[in-house]
Design an enzyme around this catalytic site. Structure first.
Site, PDB file in Angstrom:
ATOM      1  N   GLU A  12       0.834  -1.204   0.000  1.00 20.95           N
ATOM      2  CA  GLU A  12       0.000   0.000   0.000  1.00 20.95           C
ATOM      3  C   GLU A  12       0.875   1.262   0.000  1.00 20.95           C
ATOM      4  O   GLU A  12       0.586   2.237  -0.705  1.00 20.95           O
ATOM      5  CB  GLU A  12      -0.921   0.039   1.232  1.00 20.95           C
ATOM      6  CG  GLU A  12      -1.883  -1.134   1.334  1.00 20.95           C
ATOM      7  CD  GLU A  12      -1.332  -2.263   2.208  1.00 20.95           C
ATOM      8  OE1 GLU A  12      -0.117  -2.570   2.071  1.00 20.95           O
ATOM      9  OE2 GLU A  12      -2.096  -2.829   2.989  1.00 20.95           O
TER      10      GLU A  12
ATOM     11  N   ALA B 112      13.779 -41.155 -13.573  1.00 15.45           N
ATOM     12  CA  ALA B 112      15.090 -41.442 -14.160  1.00 15.45           C
ATOM     13  C   ALA B 112      15.082 -42.864 -14.697  1.00 15.45           C
ATOM     14  O   ALA B 112      14.258 -43.684 -14.297  1.00 15.45           O
ATOM     15  CB  ALA B 112      16.200 -41.298 -13.112  1.00 15.45           C
TER      16      ALA B 112
ATOM     17  N   ASP C  37      23.491 -36.197  -7.481  1.00 15.85           N
ATOM     18  CA  ASP C  37      23.203 -35.319  -8.627  1.00 15.85           C
ATOM     19  C   ASP C  37      23.928 -33.976  -8.527  1.00 15.85           C
ATOM     20  O   ASP C  37      24.083 -33.291  -9.532  1.00 15.85           O
ATOM     21  CB  ASP C  37      21.691 -35.053  -8.731  1.00 15.85           C
ATOM     22  CG  ASP C  37      20.915 -36.298  -9.112  1.00 15.85           C
ATOM     23  OD1 ASP C  37      21.558 -37.311  -9.433  1.00 15.85           O
ATOM     24  OD2 ASP C  37      19.680 -36.256  -9.076  1.00 15.85           O
TER      25      ASP C  37
ATOM     26  N   LEU D  88      20.516 -26.061  -8.175  1.00 15.16           N
ATOM     27  CA  LEU D  88      19.380 -25.474  -7.451  1.00 15.16           C
ATOM     28  C   LEU D  88      19.351 -23.954  -7.547  1.00 15.16           C
ATOM     29  O   LEU D  88      18.969 -23.272  -6.611  1.00 15.16           O
ATOM     30  CB  LEU D  88      19.382 -25.906  -5.977  1.00 15.16           C
ATOM     31  CG  LEU D  88      19.335 -27.415  -5.721  1.00 15.16           C
ATOM     32  CD1 LEU D  88      19.373 -27.696  -4.215  1.00 15.16           C
ATOM     33  CD2 LEU D  88      18.084 -28.051  -6.325  1.00 15.16           C
TER      34      LEU D  88
ATOM     35  N   ARG E  11      18.068 -20.232 -13.280  1.00 13.13           N
ATOM     36  CA  ARG E  11      18.727 -19.943 -14.545  1.00 13.13           C
ATOM     37  C   ARG E  11      17.739 -19.303 -15.514  1.00 13.13           C
ATOM     38  O   ARG E  11      17.362 -19.882 -16.522  1.00 13.13           O
ATOM     39  CB  ARG E  11      19.341 -21.225 -15.118  1.00 13.13           C
ATOM     40  CG  ARG E  11      20.441 -21.776 -14.211  1.00 13.13           C
ATOM     41  CD  ARG E  11      21.296 -22.837 -14.861  1.00 13.13           C
ATOM     42  NE  ARG E  11      20.647 -24.129 -14.976  1.00 13.13           N
ATOM     43  CZ  ARG E  11      20.500 -25.013 -13.988  1.00 13.13           C
ATOM     44  NH1 ARG E  11      20.930 -24.725 -12.768  1.00 13.13           N
ATOM     45  NH2 ARG E  11      19.916 -26.163 -14.206  1.00 13.13           N
TER      46      ARG E  11
ATOM     47  N   GLY F 207      15.041 -36.136  -3.678  1.00 16.34           N
ATOM     48  CA  GLY F 207      14.515 -37.216  -4.498  1.00 16.34           C
ATOM     49  C   GLY F 207      13.310 -37.895  -3.899  1.00 16.34           C
ATOM     50  O   GLY F 207      12.614 -37.334  -3.038  1.00 16.34           O
TER      51      GLY F 207
ATOM     52  N   ALA G 169      13.071 -38.113   0.034  1.00 19.72           N
ATOM     53  CA  ALA G 169      12.777 -36.831   0.691  1.00 19.72           C
ATOM     54  C   ALA G 169      11.325 -36.438   0.436  1.00 19.72           C
ATOM     55  O   ALA G 169      10.596 -36.017   1.343  1.00 19.72           O
ATOM     56  CB  ALA G 169      13.724 -35.752   0.187  1.00 19.72           C
TER      57      ALA G 169
END
Lengths: 317, 317
Positions: free
Chosen positions: A55, A166, A204, A208, A211, A251, A254
């Site tokens: 605001e 994968a 991997d 993170l 881009r 992965g 998780a």
């Protein structure tokens, strides 16, 4: 009383609120539009770090044209004093705004209706509840922190049609195409933190980052879930300061740990039109006792085509 | 030369052709509409077993009103004599039809242009190629048999969002809801045969019938893929007489065997908005050497919502 064009202007305010999703914790990402005589005279959104408020930014842009204007704001203007900046309800009164349209009442106990009351006491016409459901989605991070004391959690999955992430060899670049991957990077920019499991982190080594041209600086904080990592268990997310939006990128273990703990609010499912057959599954054990308990948990919020891939967004219901 | 309304009438003829999909092998499932003075005067579709042909049925309905009419037919009218019934190109000439619009030239070497030639020689105006791509889909069974000497194969998968078809316990009733299951039964009615793998046959004991009111009699032939079953390997489908449409319903190994052999033309993917985590995957090893070779194989033909589930139909491209 509502006006016919209220929804349209509030939709514009909501678009602005999305600009700072993931950058304002612990403050809400409020969007605001000031309209005078049918024209936009000021636009604002909570700035990175939480100040100025939406605001205040819109009023600064409007200047004298705020007098007699209608203010569309995604959250009730704050009523509480802060050493970090002015109180928005007071700013609106001082600027001579004639009407304030609010999507959502502020659940913060320091405001929680007091902002709207103060505006009304000053003779301002106040309308509430315009696009409230949309505002709940737009400011889900702040609202989840207020209601549950933890960040809002989005789980991202990028799979084949048969749910693989994968090949058996581990090859996973790429399942989805460039448009889907760009969208996933935009989502990163809208979260304060990204989390991956230890296996994903070590094998991997994902960057993170964000881009996307012009948004590289918006790479979120990176967290690893492991017995020696940033978080030992999903429930530790409650203690994450400055994180109201958490993106879980995998992965499978998780992701499953967050689902098992009931800590996924939103599911981003990118699906490529390919079949993989054997390979790595998207999820580990999510602890379902039976099939019936799998149903009724997810409702489709949004779907769109991204090149040859499809994105579906589900909310935990 | 084409007319503006040709597409509309051909679409009606295609709808009729779908009525006998899976019931006319080795004949094509042709749909036909006769239009006179802007009104439909006859409708026909190849009858179960292959006779009468669609054109013959439409002409019988139209009677004298066929004179001067336009005939919309999904396949070039036959030019060859048969002991089983009359030749459609002759029937159209005798009925005094003024114009014939054809979606697709008949690849059967006994006709293959000769039907259209005979009509033209009799002074009938002939237009070809109207909705040809749609006609290829509608009569895919006949066309695949003509071109490849085997049935057209549809693989059905019913999965969770994460590509599972059952819990680890084997519990799989139900992943999808009643609308999706009803649609899958309608698909059964449109195939001459359904195939399952030996494991599915012995463990699930599926009924593989058509549980739709009024269509119970359309249960297709049931086949089991196993070393001692009806088919030892997917390539044995070439020898299936009277089967131009084969529906592969699983399990994961049977589905993978057909994919590995490059013998899936169409994919029916029913997806429920649930996550299962661990459980039975939709597919076994489909023999992919790398991720790049998974891409570019499937193109989306159709998608629709069925209750809370989504159906996507892909064609092998």
């Amino acid at each position: 009383m509502g006006h016919l064009s209220d929804g349209r202007w509030m939709a514009a305010a909501l678009m602005l609120s999305h600009r700072s999703r993931g950058r304002t914790a612990p403050n809400p990402n409020v969007g605001c539009v000031l309209v005078n005589d049918g024209a936009v005279v000021g636009r604002g959104w909570t700035q990175p770090g939480g100040r100025p408020h939406g605001e205040a930014m819109a009023l600064a842009e409007a200047g004298a044209r705020a007098r007699g204007a209608t203010c569309y704001t995604t959250l009730e203007p704050c009523a509480h004093r802060s050493h970090r900046g002015p109180t928005c309800s007071n700013l609106l009164i001082e600027a001579g705004v004639a009407r304030v349209v609010i999507a959502l009442r502020d659940p913060d106990p320091r405001t929680d209706g007091a902002g709207a009351d103060r505006l009304r006491a000053a003779g301002i016409d106040v309308t509430t509840g315009v696009l409230e459901a949309e505002a709940r989605l737009a400011m889900a991070g702040f609202l989840t922190r207020q209601a549950k004391g933890r960040p809002h959690v989005t789980l991202k999955l990028a799979t084949s049609l048969d749910g693989r992430i994968a090949l058996p060899s581990g090859e996973s670049r790429w399942i989805t195409g460039p448009q889907a991957r760009a969208h996933a990077h935009l989502e990163r920019a809208r979260h304060e933190a990204i989390l991956v499991g230890r296996g994903t982190w070590e094998i991997d080594r994902p960057r993170l980052d964000v881009r996307l041209a012009g948004l590289e600086h918006r790479a979120p904080r990176r967290l690893v879930l492991s017995s020696t990592g940033d978080l030992r268990s999903p429930s530790d997310i409650a203690g994450l300061e400055g994180v109201d939006h958490l993106l879980v990128e995998g992965g499978a273990e998780a992701a499953a740990a967050f689902l098992r703990a009931g800590l996924v609010d939103r599911l981003l499912l990118y699906r490529a039109p390919i079949l993989l057959g054997t390979g790595k599954p998207a999820l580990g054990d999510i602890g379902l006792p039976d099939l019936a308990s799998a149903h009724g948990r997810w409702s489709l919020l949004d779907a769109r085509q991204l090149g040859s891939d499809r994105l579906e967004v589900y909310a935990n219901s």
